[in-house]
Scaffold this motif. Structure first.
Motif, short mmCIF file in Angstrom:
data_model
loop_
_atom_site.label_atom_id
_atom_site.label_comp_id
_atom_site.label_asym_id
_atom_site.label_seq_id
_atom_site.Cartn_x
_atom_site.Cartn_y
_atom_site.Cartn_z
N ASP A 5 0.84 -1.19 0.00
CA ASP A 5 0.00 0.00 0.00
C ASP A 5 0.88 1.25 0.00
O ASP A 5 2.00 1.24 0.53
CB ASP A 5 -0.91 0.02 1.23
CG ASP A 5 -1.86 -1.16 1.26
OD1 ASP A 5 -2.02 -1.79 0.21
OD2 ASP A 5 -2.41 -1.45 2.34
N LEU A 7 0.67 5.81 0.24
CA LEU A 7 -0.09 6.98 0.63
C LEU A 7 -0.12 7.94 -0.55
O LEU A 7 0.93 8.36 -1.03
CB LEU A 7 0.53 7.66 1.86
CG LEU A 7 -0.24 8.85 2.43
CD1 LEU A 7 -1.58 8.40 2.99
CD2 LEU A 7 0.59 9.53 3.52
N ARG A 9 -1.57 11.55 -2.28
CA ARG A 9 -2.09 12.87 -1.96
C ARG A 9 -2.67 13.52 -3.22
O ARG A 9 -2.03 13.56 -4.26
CB ARG A 9 -1.01 13.76 -1.37
CG ARG A 9 -1.50 15.14 -0.94
CD ARG A 9 -0.46 15.93 -0.17
NE ARG A 9 0.74 16.16 -0.95
CZ ARG A 9 1.91 15.57 -0.76
NH1 ARG A 9 2.03 14.65 0.20
NH2 ARG A 9 2.95 15.86 -1.50
N CYS A 10 -3.90 14.05 -3.11
CA CYS A 10 -4.56 14.71 -4.23
C CYS A 10 -3.96 16.10 -4.40
O CYS A 10 -3.90 16.89 -3.45
CB CYS A 10 -6.06 14.81 -3.98
SG CYS A 10 -6.96 15.73 -5.27
N HIS A 15 -6.04 16.14 -0.10
CA HIS A 15 -6.51 15.01 0.72
C HIS A 15 -5.60 13.81 0.49
O HIS A 15 -5.19 13.52 -0.63
CB HIS A 15 -7.95 14.66 0.36
CG HIS A 15 -8.45 13.42 1.04
ND1 HIS A 15 -8.72 13.36 2.38
CD2 HIS A 15 -8.75 12.18 0.53
CE1 HIS A 15 -9.15 12.14 2.69
NE2 HIS A 15 -9.17 11.42 1.58
N GLU A 16 -5.28 13.10 1.56
CA GLU A 16 -4.43 11.92 1.49
C GLU A 16 -5.24 10.66 1.78
O GLU A 16 -6.12 10.68 2.65
CB GLU A 16 -3.27 12.02 2.47
CG GLU A 16 -2.28 13.14 2.14
CD GLU A 16 -1.11 13.15 3.11
OE1 GLU A 16 -1.24 12.57 4.21
OE2 GLU A 16 -0.07 13.75 2.78
N GLN A 17 -4.92 9.60 1.05
CA GLN A 17 -5.61 8.34 1.27
C GLN A 17 -4.68 7.18 0.91
O GLN A 17 -3.70 7.35 0.18
CB GLN A 17 -6.90 8.26 0.43
CG GLN A 17 -6.69 8.46 -1.06
CD GLN A 17 -8.00 8.41 -1.83
OE1 GLN A 17 -8.81 7.52 -1.62
NE2 GLN A 17 -8.20 9.38 -2.72
N ILE A 18 -5.01 6.02 1.47
CA ILE A 18 -4.21 4.83 1.23
C ILE A 18 -4.68 4.16 -0.07
O ILE A 18 -5.89 4.02 -0.30
CB ILE A 18 -4.32 3.84 2.40
CG1 ILE A 18 -3.78 4.49 3.69
CG2 ILE A 18 -3.55 2.56 2.11
CD1 ILE A 18 -2.30 4.84 3.63
N TYR A 19 -3.73 3.77 -0.90
CA TYR A 19 -4.06 3.11 -2.17
C TYR A 19 -3.32 1.78 -2.25
O TYR A 19 -2.09 1.72 -2.01
CB TYR A 19 -3.68 3.99 -3.35
CG TYR A 19 -3.82 3.31 -4.69
CD1 TYR A 19 -5.08 3.00 -5.21
CD2 TYR A 19 -2.70 2.97 -5.43
CE1 TYR A 19 -5.21 2.38 -6.44
CE2 TYR A 19 -2.82 2.35 -6.66
CZ TYR A 19 -4.07 2.04 -7.16
OH TYR A 19 -4.20 1.42 -8.38
N HIS A 38 4.78 6.63 -3.24
CA HIS A 38 4.10 7.50 -2.29
C HIS A 38 4.11 8.94 -2.79
O HIS A 38 4.91 9.31 -3.64
CB HIS A 38 4.80 7.44 -0.92
CG HIS A 38 4.68 6.12 -0.23
ND1 HIS A 38 3.63 5.79 0.57
CD2 HIS A 38 5.50 5.04 -0.25
CE1 HIS A 38 3.80 4.57 1.05
NE2 HIS A 38 4.94 4.10 0.57
N CYS A 74 -10.69 10.55 -6.07
CA CYS A 74 -10.62 11.33 -4.83
C CYS A 74 -12.03 11.76 -4.42
O CYS A 74 -12.94 11.84 -5.25
CB CYS A 74 -9.72 12.54 -5.01
SG CYS A 74 -9.55 13.57 -3.52
N ALA A 75 -12.21 12.07 -3.14
CA ALA A 75 -13.52 12.49 -2.64
C ALA A 75 -13.95 13.81 -3.23
O ALA A 75 -15.15 14.12 -3.28
CB ALA A 75 -13.47 12.59 -1.11
#
Length: 283
Positions: A5, A7, A9-10, A15-19, A38, A74-75
């Protein structure tokens, strides 16, 4: 590389999220996971077939294969393209595959640039081996896209019967509707909405108003049939042994009602464009 996985970042909303990158099946059976990195991803605003794929080398067999580039939503609504490391290195390794020490399977020929496997002596027309064959990217479209039906289903020729009276005219219309593909043709029951004059036939998807007398069908006949057909959301068709009044024909064209004149030979003759279309396409 299972469970690898990163991390992401958009760049738009930060916003940061795990991918977790997907694992693709290599031809050798081993899973191939794109080596994503990352950090900040790239906002995808335009996708082309050329950059929609990335070459990833299998850690087990060393085969380089094209797979879809990793993407993530992304959200904030932005589509993110997750960067992959060593893309150029992977493609270079694919081109150099078998050329260095330990390749063993290929023997370059300085004369023509082909290997001994795909160009044996005395066989210049031999097909290239899997290593020398041109690499092609997977197609983004299916080999065949079904098109909508543009031609009517073939039907046997309509067999007319002579019309000698009102009942023959109604029977001709019923046979004609069945020939068009309406199987459950029946005369409207007395308890149903009754036409101002004539006879009404119904079937699944169609309502037919028939004037089997010497009187031309009137504007009121056409409008009443159309209103009833619209109530039941079915096709409306009007038949008349003596044709239709000019006002009825004009109104039928406005309402897209199919008009047919019943010939004494027993053949319904289309009188407008809606009737021509219904005759050509059927039910």
């Amino acid at each position: 590389m299972a469970g690898y996985d990163v991390l992401v970042r958009c760049p738009v909303c930060r916003h940061e999220q795990i991918y977790a990158p997907p694992a693709f099946p290599c031809a050798c059976g081993a899973p191939v996971v794109p080596p994503v990195t990352h950090g900040a991803a790239v906002a995808l605003t335009h996708r082309t077939p050329a950059d929609a794929w990335v070459t990833v080398r299998c850690a087990t067999c060393g085969r380089g294969t094209d797979w879809p580039r990793p993407e993530l939503g992304c959200a904030c609504g932005t589509v993110l393209r997750v960067p992959v490391t060593s893309e150029e290195g992977a493609e270079g390794a694919e081109r150099a595959e078998g050329a260095g020490a330990g390749g063993g399977a290929r023997e370059p020929d300085p004369g023509d640039g082909t290997c001994a496997l795909c160009a044996p002596e005395g066989d210049e027309g031999a097909a290239p081996c899997a290593s020398c064959a041109p690499k092609s990217r997977p197609s983004l479209t299916p080999p065949h896209i079904p098109l909508p039906r543009t031609a009517p289903t073939p039907r046997y020729a309509f067999r007319p019967l002579p019309v000698r009276g009102a009942r023959d005219a109604v029977a001709t219309c019923a046979r004609f509707l069945r020939w068009l593909g309406y199987e459950d043709v029946r005369e409207a029951y007395p308890a149903e909405e009754r036409p101002p004059s004539g006879t009404r036939l119904t079937a699944l998807g169609v309502l037919a108003q028939i004037e089997p007398t010497a009187r031309p069908a009137s504007l009121r006949d056409v409008e009443c049939a159309w209103l009833t057909a619209m109530t039941h959301t079915v096709t409306c068709a009007c038949f008349a042994l003596s044709g239709f009044t000019p006002a009825a024909r004009s109104r039928a064209d406005e309402l897209d009602v199919a008009l047919f004149r019943i010939e004494l030979s027993g053949t319904p003759e289309p009188l407008n464009g809606a009737a021509d279309e219904l005759t050509a396409t059927g039910a």
